[in-house]
Motif scaffolding. Sequence first.
Motif, PDB file in Angstrom:
ATOM      1  N   LEU A 182       0.827  -1.207   0.000  1.00 21.53           N
ATOM      2  CA  LEU A 182       0.000   0.000   0.000  1.00 21.53           C
ATOM      3  C   LEU A 182       0.862   1.258   0.000  1.00 21.53           C
ATOM      4  CD1 LEU A 182      -2.945   1.005   0.132  1.00 21.53           C
ATOM      5  CD2 LEU A 182      -2.777   0.939   2.619  1.00 21.53           C
ATOM      6  N   ALA A 183       2.118   1.120   0.426  1.00 23.91           N
ATOM      7  CA  ALA A 183       3.007   2.279   0.501  1.00 23.91           C
ATOM      8  C   ALA A 183       3.755   2.521  -0.803  1.00 23.91           C
ATOM      9  CB  ALA A 183       4.009   2.094   1.635  1.00 23.91           C
ATOM     10  N   GLU A 184       3.644   1.597  -1.748  1.00 19.43           N
ATOM     11  CA  GLU A 184       4.468   1.688  -2.958  1.00 19.43           C
ATOM     12  C   GLU A 184       4.065   2.844  -3.863  1.00 19.43           C
ATOM     13  OE1 GLU A 184       4.428  -2.082  -4.858  1.00 19.43           O
ATOM     14  OE2 GLU A 184       5.384  -3.115  -3.184  1.00 19.43           O
ATOM     15  N   LYS A 185       2.785   2.832  -4.339  1.00 15.00           N
ATOM     16  CA  LYS A 185       2.393   3.849  -5.296  1.00 15.00           C
ATOM     17  C   LYS A 185       1.006   4.445  -5.092  1.00 15.00           C
ATOM     18  CE  LYS A 185       5.459   1.944  -8.789  1.00 15.00           C
ATOM     19  NZ  LYS A 185       5.587   1.056  -9.953  1.00 15.00           N
ATOM     20  N   PRO A 186       0.085   3.745  -4.444  1.00 11.39           N
ATOM     21  CA  PRO A 186      -1.249   4.332  -4.302  1.00 11.39           C
ATOM     22  C   PRO A 186      -1.253   5.596  -3.443  1.00 11.39           C
ATOM     23  CG  PRO A 186      -1.301   1.975  -3.868  1.00 11.39           C
ATOM     24  CD  PRO A 186       0.134   2.392  -3.916  1.00 11.39           C
ATOM     25  N   PHE A 187      -2.247   6.445  -3.710  1.00 10.18           N
ATOM     26  CA  PHE A 187      -2.526   7.605  -2.877  1.00 10.18           C
ATOM     27  C   PHE A 187      -3.403   7.130  -1.727  1.00 10.18           C
ATOM     28  CE2 PHE A 187      -5.611  10.974  -1.822  1.00 10.18           C
ATOM     29  CZ  PHE A 187      -4.749  11.978  -1.430  1.00 10.18           C
ATOM     30  N   VAL A 188      -3.054   7.486  -0.498  1.00  7.45           N
ATOM     31  CA  VAL A 188      -3.815   6.977   0.638  1.00  7.45           C
ATOM     32  C   VAL A 188      -4.985   7.899   0.956  1.00  7.45           C
ATOM     33  CG1 VAL A 188      -1.934   5.666   1.652  1.00  7.45           C
ATOM     34  CG2 VAL A 188      -2.184   8.081   2.229  1.00  7.45           C
ATOM     35  N   PHE A 223     -13.046  12.464 -15.325  1.00 13.39           N
ATOM     36  CA  PHE A 223     -11.855  12.493 -14.480  1.00 13.39           C
ATOM     37  C   PHE A 223     -11.158  11.147 -14.607  1.00 13.39           C
ATOM     38  CE2 PHE A 223     -15.042  15.236 -12.425  1.00 13.39           C
ATOM     39  CZ  PHE A 223     -14.370  16.454 -12.515  1.00 13.39           C
ATOM     40  N   PRO A 224     -10.326  10.969 -15.628  1.00 12.24           N
ATOM     41  CA  PRO A 224      -9.730   9.656 -15.887  1.00 12.24           C
ATOM     42  C   PRO A 224      -8.692   9.249 -14.843  1.00 12.24           C
ATOM     43  CG  PRO A 224      -8.800  11.303 -17.362  1.00 12.24           C
ATOM     44  CD  PRO A 224      -9.896  11.989 -16.603  1.00 12.24           C
ATOM     45  N   LEU A 225      -9.039   8.249 -14.022  1.00 20.37           N
ATOM     46  CA  LEU A 225      -8.086   7.720 -13.053  1.00 20.37           C
ATOM     47  C   LEU A 225      -7.198   6.660 -13.692  1.00 20.37           C
ATOM     48  CD1 LEU A 225     -10.425   7.459  -9.935  1.00 20.37           C
ATOM     49  CD2 LEU A 225      -8.850   9.301 -10.571  1.00 20.37           C
ATOM     50  N   ALA A 226      -7.726   6.015 -14.737  1.00 23.73           N
ATOM     51  CA  ALA A 226      -6.931   5.105 -15.558  1.00 23.73           C
ATOM     52  C   ALA A 226      -6.693   5.838 -16.880  1.00 23.73           C
ATOM     53  CB  ALA A 226      -7.671   3.795 -15.787  1.00 23.73           C
ATOM     54  N   PRO A 227      -5.491   6.335 -17.126  1.00 28.18           N
ATOM     55  CA  PRO A 227      -5.268   7.215 -18.279  1.00 28.18           C
ATOM     56  C   PRO A 227      -5.455   6.509 -19.619  1.00 28.18           C
ATOM     57  CG  PRO A 227      -3.199   6.631 -17.227  1.00 28.18           C
ATOM     58  CD  PRO A 227      -4.278   6.132 -16.328  1.00 28.18           C
ATOM     59  N   ALA A 283      -2.082   4.208 -13.449  1.00 28.87           N
ATOM     60  CA  ALA A 283      -3.414   4.604 -13.003  1.00 28.87           C
ATOM     61  C   ALA A 283      -3.305   5.218 -11.613  1.00 28.87           C
ATOM     62  CB  ALA A 283      -4.345   3.399 -12.988  1.00 28.87           C
ATOM     63  N   PHE A 284      -4.299   6.040 -11.265  1.00 28.60           N
ATOM     64  CA  PHE A 284      -4.290   6.739  -9.977  1.00 28.60           C
ATOM     65  C   PHE A 284      -5.045   5.899  -8.952  1.00 28.60           C
ATOM     66  CE2 PHE A 284      -5.702   9.983  -6.934  1.00 28.60           C
ATOM     67  CZ  PHE A 284      -4.510  10.648  -6.706  1.00 28.60           C
ATOM     68  N   TYR A 285      -4.309   5.045  -8.241  1.00 27.19           N
ATOM     69  CA  TYR A 285      -4.909   4.193  -7.229  1.00 27.19           C
ATOM     70  C   TYR A 285      -4.960   4.922  -5.880  1.00 27.19           C
ATOM     71  CZ  TYR A 285      -4.912   0.058 -10.182  1.00 27.19           C
ATOM     72  OH  TYR A 285      -5.178  -0.839 -11.187  1.00 27.19           O
ATOM     73  N   ALA A 286      -6.025   4.664  -5.141  1.00 25.92           N
ATOM     74  CA  ALA A 286      -6.167   5.223  -3.803  1.00 25.92           C
ATOM     75  C   ALA A 286      -6.655   4.119  -2.872  1.00 25.92           C
ATOM     76  CB  ALA A 286      -7.147   6.387  -3.807  1.00 25.92           C
ATOM     77  N   GLY A 287      -6.277   4.210  -1.598  1.00 26.28           N
ATOM     78  CA  GLY A 287      -6.681   3.132  -0.713  1.00 26.28           C
ATOM     79  C   GLY A 287      -6.620   3.482   0.757  1.00 26.28           C
ATOM     80  N   PHE A 288      -7.156   2.570   1.572  1.00 25.34           N
ATOM     81  CA  PHE A 288      -7.096   2.707   3.017  1.00 25.34           C
ATOM     82  C   PHE A 288      -7.086   1.318   3.638  1.00 25.34           C
ATOM     83  CE2 PHE A 288     -11.542   3.340   1.667  1.00 25.34           C
ATOM     84  CZ  PHE A 288     -12.182   2.294   2.314  1.00 25.34           C
TER      85      PHE A 288
END
Length: 485
Positions: free
Chosen positions: A250-256, A344-348, A414-419
């Motif tokens: 989860l710390a690699e690339k996603p936006f938290v 709003f493309p999260l997957a370009p 892609a712009f991944y986000a998570g929690f």
Amino acid sequence: MSTKAPEVVAVESVTEWTGEFDVVVAGFGIAGGCTAVEAAARGARVLILERAAVAGGTTALAGGHFYLGGGTAVQKATGQQDSAEEMYKYLLSVARDPEPDKIRAYCDGSIAHFDWLEGLGFQFERSYYPEKAVIQPGTEGLMYTGNEKVWPYRDQAVPAPRGHKVPVPGDTQGAALVIELLVKRAVALGVEVWYETGVTDLVADPDGGIVGVRWRRPGETGAVKANSVVLATGGFVMNTEMVAEHVPWLAEKPFVLGTTYDDGTGLRLGTAAGGATRNMNQAFVTAPVYPPATLLTGIIVNQQGERFVAEDSYHARTSAFVLEQPGAAAYLIVDSEHMDRPMFPLAPFIDGWETVEEMAEALGIPYQALRSTLDRYNEHAARGEDPDFHKYPDWLAPQDKGPWGAFDLTLGKAFYAGFTLGGLCTSVDGEVLRDNGSPIPGLYAAGATASTLAQDGKGYASGTQLGAGSFFGRRAGAHAANRSS
């Protein structure tokens, strides 16, 4: 931020108390607010300690989905059939490590909880949004927010839409309305709230029961005596050391997704007192490819040119499967007849190509494999079938009208986000449990501090965090209040 748990303070060492309450709640998000209001409504003297200067926590950022069912007023008004039993069967089927007693309680109590929420002073709009989206674009009160219509779950439970949205337009901050109403209700019930004040330690009696907390705010510290303490301080996605220990990917690339205070404080307090944890290695991560929903008629393939998930899955389920592919790489391929561009493309969007061969070469996918996958999909989609992944017929359409375009779902592109989804083990009434299953007297947890109903991204549905956080917060408040009476 250290992962070292705070110390538990012996009650004998506390020389002065700055207050005494029946129930002390750490955190004023959806779970903490509902806990406090329920406890106060039952006659308990309640104090909320909130580290921020205002109430809300991460809840205030949420869009406002509550996962509710069984035949709510909105479901009935819009002609959607549902029952507590079908809701139970669905949630049981999507959970990776189910807790049947909690799921049963949640489903059986869903209608009453819906009514309680509206009793705060708002009303879910009696309308249904039929399209597939991350959240309703307007104030529509109901939509599908999970995998209810996705195979194999649609064969295990009768599908029904259960995503009830607070009547606030837009993708974010709809739940802030509920927080405002909880603040008003708390004030009316006499709940004390100390802002900019955080719990630093739990205070225990010689038998390990929790009898109070130590607190800190700028320039001041103290201790409060309590018959019961409820931890509702959020998850741990902002604690880099805990994330590295439990969910390093989860710390690699996603936006938290979270606030500064989602730093694991409640978890560390609970484990210091002997509480066990569940599903600490699980997280919700997503980069939605819809809306527009027509894109779901396309196919999602990995670098080998193979499909690996039903494209009509809830966005977090799709994302979870993407992250399991080689290199966490995947592409959504759509033909010219079904191509549309997200606002709003999260997957370009990558590019378009006149032939499948050109597309395969540009994406680095073996041409014959991609050609074979596309041909097989098109052949069956033309007959309204998908023998490989059983995509729902509404989203089946041949992708045979060139040119073709591709969107990049690859992690890092892609712009991944998570929690985080893991938390303290709790009983159906919110009691924090030890490894042996026994409750720690006087200690409760709710919301993201406790292990959630949907224990991984594949089984998640929008609204389960707010829904379960508020529902089990109320149960914890009721149990804590009864214990104090």
